[in-house]
Scaffold this motif. Structure first.
Motif, PDB file in Angstrom:
ATOM      1  N   GLY A 265       0.822  -1.205   0.000  1.00 18.86           N
ATOM      2  CA  GLY A 265       0.000   0.000   0.000  1.00 18.86           C
ATOM      3  C   GLY A 265       0.859   1.259   0.000  1.00 18.86           C
ATOM      4  N   HIS A 266       0.275   2.332  -0.508  1.00 14.32           N
ATOM      5  CA  HIS A 266       1.052   3.565  -0.666  1.00 14.32           C
ATOM      6  C   HIS A 266       1.448   4.197   0.670  1.00 14.32           C
ATOM      7  N   THR A 267       0.672   3.927   1.728  1.00 11.76           N
ATOM      8  CA  THR A 267       0.926   4.591   3.011  1.00 11.76           C
ATOM      9  C   THR A 267       1.815   3.761   3.939  1.00 11.76           C
ATOM     10  N   HIS A 268       2.511   2.761   3.410  1.00 12.70           N
ATOM     11  CA  HIS A 268       3.395   1.949   4.257  1.00 12.70           C
ATOM     12  C   HIS A 268       4.712   2.698   4.506  1.00 12.70           C
ATOM     13  N   PRO A 269       5.297   2.586   5.702  1.00 11.55           N
ATOM     14  CA  PRO A 269       6.560   3.295   5.981  1.00 11.55           C
ATOM     15  C   PRO A 269       7.686   2.944   5.022  1.00 11.55           C
ATOM     16  N   ASP A 270       7.722   1.684   4.542  1.00  9.58           N
ATOM     17  CA  ASP A 270       8.777   1.314   3.604  1.00  9.58           C
ATOM     18  C   ASP A 270       8.640   2.071   2.284  1.00  9.58           C
ATOM     19  N   VAL A 271       7.407   2.388   1.903  1.00  4.06           N
ATOM     20  CA  VAL A 271       7.201   3.202   0.702  1.00  4.06           C
ATOM     21  C   VAL A 271       7.814   4.590   0.910  1.00  4.06           C
ATOM     22  N   ALA A 272       7.644   5.143   2.108  1.00  6.69           N
ATOM     23  CA  ALA A 272       8.245   6.440   2.416  1.00  6.69           C
ATOM     24  C   ALA A 272       9.768   6.372   2.331  1.00  6.69           C
ATOM     25  N   THR A 273      10.354   5.287   2.831  1.00  4.17           N
ATOM     26  CA  THR A 273      11.809   5.124   2.734  1.00  4.17           C
ATOM     27  C   THR A 273      12.262   5.071   1.284  1.00  4.17           C
ATOM     28  N   MET A 274      11.491   4.348   0.443  1.00  5.53           N
ATOM     29  CA  MET A 274      11.835   4.261  -0.970  1.00  5.53           C
ATOM     30  C   MET A 274      11.696   5.619  -1.649  1.00  5.53           C
ATOM     31  N   LEU A 275      10.686   6.388  -1.248  1.00  5.20           N
ATOM     32  CA  LEU A 275      10.522   7.744  -1.790  1.00  5.20           C
ATOM     33  C   LEU A 275      11.720   8.617  -1.412  1.00  5.20           C
ATOM     34  N   ASN A 276      12.241   8.460  -0.189  1.00  8.41           N
ATOM     35  CA  ASN A 276      13.427   9.202   0.233  1.00  8.41           C
ATOM     36  C   ASN A 276      14.631   8.864  -0.635  1.00  8.41           C
TER      37      ASN A 276
ATOM     38  N   ASN B 236       8.753  17.000  -4.303  1.00  7.53           N
ATOM     39  CA  ASN B 236       7.439  16.335  -4.299  1.00  7.53           C
ATOM     40  C   ASN B 236       7.514  14.982  -3.612  1.00  7.53           C
ATOM     41  N   LEU B 237       8.565  14.231  -3.899  1.00  7.86           N
ATOM     42  CA  LEU B 237       8.723  12.905  -3.286  1.00  7.86           C
ATOM     43  C   LEU B 237       8.943  13.024  -1.775  1.00  7.86           C
ATOM     44  N   LEU B 238       9.752  13.980  -1.355  1.00  6.70           N
ATOM     45  CA  LEU B 238      10.027  14.140   0.077  1.00  6.70           C
ATOM     46  C   LEU B 238       8.783  14.600   0.827  1.00  6.70           C
ATOM     47  N   ASN B 239       7.986  15.469   0.233  1.00  5.35           N
ATOM     48  CA  ASN B 239       6.732  15.884   0.882  1.00  5.35           C
ATOM     49  C   ASN B 239       5.775  14.718   1.018  1.00  5.35           C
ATOM     50  N   ASP B 240       5.726  13.871  -0.008  1.00  4.74           N
ATOM     51  CA  ASP B 240       4.879  12.675   0.065  1.00  4.74           C
ATOM     52  C   ASP B 240       5.382  11.734   1.152  1.00  4.74           C
ATOM     53  N   ALA B 241       6.690  11.520   1.215  1.00  4.65           N
ATOM     54  CA  ALA B 241       7.270  10.655   2.249  1.00  4.65           C
ATOM     55  C   ALA B 241       7.020  11.220   3.640  1.00  4.65           C
ATOM     56  N   LEU B 242       7.116  12.539   3.768  1.00  2.00           N
ATOM     57  CA  LEU B 242       6.875  13.172   5.065  1.00  2.00           C
ATOM     58  C   LEU B 242       5.431  12.940   5.522  1.00  2.00           C
ATOM     59  N   ALA B 243       4.472  13.090   4.605  1.00  2.00           N
ATOM     60  CA  ALA B 243       3.061  12.875   4.965  1.00  2.00           C
ATOM     61  C   ALA B 243       2.818  11.431   5.389  1.00  2.00           C
ATOM     62  N   ILE B 244       3.442  10.472   4.693  1.00  2.00           N
ATOM     63  CA  ILE B 244       3.263   9.057   5.040  1.00  2.00           C
ATOM     64  C   ILE B 244       3.853   8.761   6.415  1.00  2.00           C
ATOM     65  N   ARG B 245       5.060   9.252   6.668  1.00  2.00           N
ATOM     66  CA  ARG B 245       5.706   8.959   7.947  1.00  2.00           C
ATOM     67  C   ARG B 245       5.003   9.641   9.114  1.00  2.00           C
ATOM     68  N   GLU B 246       4.522  10.844   8.909  1.00  2.00           N
ATOM     69  CA  GLU B 246       3.777  11.508   9.983  1.00  2.00           C
ATOM     70  C   GLU B 246       2.488  10.760  10.303  1.00  2.00           C
ATOM     71  N   LYS B 247       1.854  10.200   9.283  1.00  2.00           N
ATOM     72  CA  LYS B 247       0.585   9.506   9.482  1.00  2.00           C
ATOM     73  C   LYS B 247       0.781   8.131  10.110  1.00  2.00           C
ATOM     74  N   THR B 248       1.821   7.408   9.680  1.00  2.00           N
ATOM     75  CA  THR B 248       2.005   6.021  10.126  1.00  2.00           C
ATOM     76  C   THR B 248       2.911   5.887  11.340  1.00  2.00           C
ATOM     77  N   LEU B 249       3.924   6.759  11.461  1.00  2.00           N
ATOM     78  CA  LEU B 249       4.907   6.616  12.538  1.00  2.00           C
ATOM     79  C   LEU B 249       4.723   7.627  13.664  1.00  2.00           C
ATOM     80  N   GLY B 250       3.999   8.693  13.405  1.00  2.00           N
ATOM     81  CA  GLY B 250       3.823   9.713  14.430  1.00  2.00           C
ATOM     82  C   GLY B 250       4.623  10.962  14.108  1.00  2.00           C
ATOM     83  N   MET B 251       4.202  12.067  14.693  1.00  2.00           N
ATOM     84  CA  MET B 251       4.825  13.353  14.384  1.00  2.00           C
ATOM     85  C   MET B 251       6.231  13.481  14.942  1.00  2.00           C
TER      86      MET B 251
END
Length: 467
Positions: free
Chosen positions: A244-255, A272-287
């Protein structure tokens, strides 16, 4: 509709059913047949009497009676014919009703069979759909396994801390210094997974992405972006399909992909990729997760490279707050973040804040890593550069003396006097074109050549003012 067709007639003030009408008709037929037999007998007796009394006067009366009986017989025959027609019509209607019931039964059976076939077709379609989904899933898994198999040959059985060191030539996911002439620091930590996680600000790259991470960085360091970018995109697509797009590993790959784009100066795509990764990590891992701090730092560095220092500064400050909260205020990674923040402020001319950040970072490095750590000299050099930009030459001179003296003592032994140290710095710089260049100080061969050459350039440009 009723099972039987009911016909009602009015007879003697009563409504009769079909069966009662048929029964009455049969009785009438039987009565008419009996009456017909009697009339035939009466007609035969009258005709016999007429033959014996042809010339008598009474013959006319008997002949009249015979005509009446004859008419009665005709009416009886007509009644019998009508009754028989009614019986035949009743039989025909009964056969039609039976046929109708038979057809209705067949229709019901066909409807039941049709419904059963519809159910069977729906079940077959559902099974086909499930099978197709399973086939697609198996194909995706097969593609992912093939992809991972092609990468497995590049896997190296090394601890995570060494993997991070291999990435130091192109920038880490977690600690990126905006200054292009600086090298990411290498701290003396035990070779263990926990130490690697601590070194990366409390966040460790997922195990299933380490091989891909190293492979991408290897290609990027060789300038083979035409291989590194498709490799990242394929891995990102596989991760999104499997997790899924909101998985933390997807955020790592975006980084990772964002860093490759950054090295290609594709700053807009990287942002654009870093902003997307930031939104995923804030949502799944916490602020306040360390991975969020890493993404904020990367985004701040990217904005800094684009000259957007005002946009980068709050991101860097937030990353600093997260790392202070997670790691403590005196952790070396906090000092790294302070260095980044100081560089951003320096580009905005906020020299008072820059001095505070560098001094605090210098205190952390000296207390945690010791006075001989390379980060101490680098931070002193940055602080001295800040002093030079403000025209504070005496403060800059003192720092440059400390750095040169310390470097000379480590490489050549103690030096007597300040002037001697400066003159030795000049001689070191001049030796880059002479035989002593073989010692490795020139062209970045020596481990400290990068920052020492920068330091010597700053010192030599101000030696007339300070001596």
């Amino acid at each position: 509709e009723t099972q039987n067709i009911s016909l009602f007639v009015c007879f003697s003030g009563e409504m009769l059913s079909t069966e009662e009408i048929l029964c009455s008709t049969q009785q009438v037929i039987a009565g008419l047949e009996a009456l017909r037999g009697e009339n035939h007998s009466l007609l035969e007796s009258l005709q016999g009497a007429l033959e014996s009394r042809v010339e008598s006067s009474s013959g006319s009366v008997e002949q009249e009676k015979s005509g009446i009986v004859q008419q009665s017989l005709e009416r009886i025959e007509l009644g019998l014919s009508e009754a028989q027609v009614m019986m035949a019509l009743s039989a025909h209607l009964g056969s039609l009703e039976a046929e109708k019931q038979k057809l209705r039964a067949q229709v019901r059976r066909l409807c039941q069979e049709n419904q059963w076939l519809r159910d069977e077709l729906a079940n077959a379609q559902q099974r086909l759909q499930d099978t197709e989904q399973q086939v697609v899933t198996l194909e995706e898994q097969n593609r992912h396994l093939q992809f991972m198999s092609t990468m497995r040959k590049y896997d190296q059985d090394e601890p995570p801390v060494d993997e991070k060191q291999n990435f130091s030539n192109k920038g880490s996911l977690d600690d990126l210094f905006p200054a292009d002439d600086e090298e990411p620091s290498q701290m003396s930590q035990p070779h263990s997974s926990a130490a690697a996680a601590a070194q990366q600000g409390g966040y460790e790259i997922p195990a299933r992405l380490r091989t891909l991470h190293n492979l991408v960085i290897q290609y990027a360091s060789q300038g083979r972006y035409e291989v590194a970018v498709p490799l990242c995109k394929q891995a990102l697509e596989d991760l999104e399909k499997s997790s899924g797009h909101t998985h933390p590993d997807v955020a790592t790959m975006l980084n990772i992909l964002a860093l490759v784009y950054r090295d290609q100066n594709k700053y807009k795509e990287a942002a654009n990729l870093l902003n997307d990764a930031l939104a995923i990590r804030e949502k799944t891992l916490g602020m306040d997760h360390p991975a969020v701090a890493a993404t904020l730092n990367n985004l701040a560095v990217l904005y800094g490279k684009r000259g957007k220092y005002k946009e980068a500064e709050p991101l860097c400050k937030r990353a600093l707050e997260i790392r202070e909260k997670v790691l403590g205020t005196d952790h070396p990674d906090v000092a790294k973040q302070l260095n980044n923040l100081a560089l951003l402020c320096q580009n905005q001319g906020k020299y008072q804040e820059v001095e505070q950040y560098y001094e605090r970072a210098l205190h952390i490095y000296q207390s945690k890593l010791g006075p001989d750590d390379a980060n101490v000299a680098k931070t002193k050099n940055n602080l001295a550069s800040c002093y030079l930009k403000q025209g504070k030459y005496r403060q800059a001179e003192a720092l440059y003396k400390e750095i040169l003296t310390r470097a000379h003592e480590k490489e050549f032994g103690s030096v007597e006097g300040t002037v001697t140290c400066y003159l030795h710095a000049v001689s070191l710089k001049q030796r880059e074109t002479g035989p002593q260049a073989q010692r490795g100080w020139n062209r970045g061969k020596h481990p400290k050549a990068c920052w020492v050459n920068t330091l010597l350039g700053n010192v030599l440009s101000h030696i007339p003012a300070t001596l």
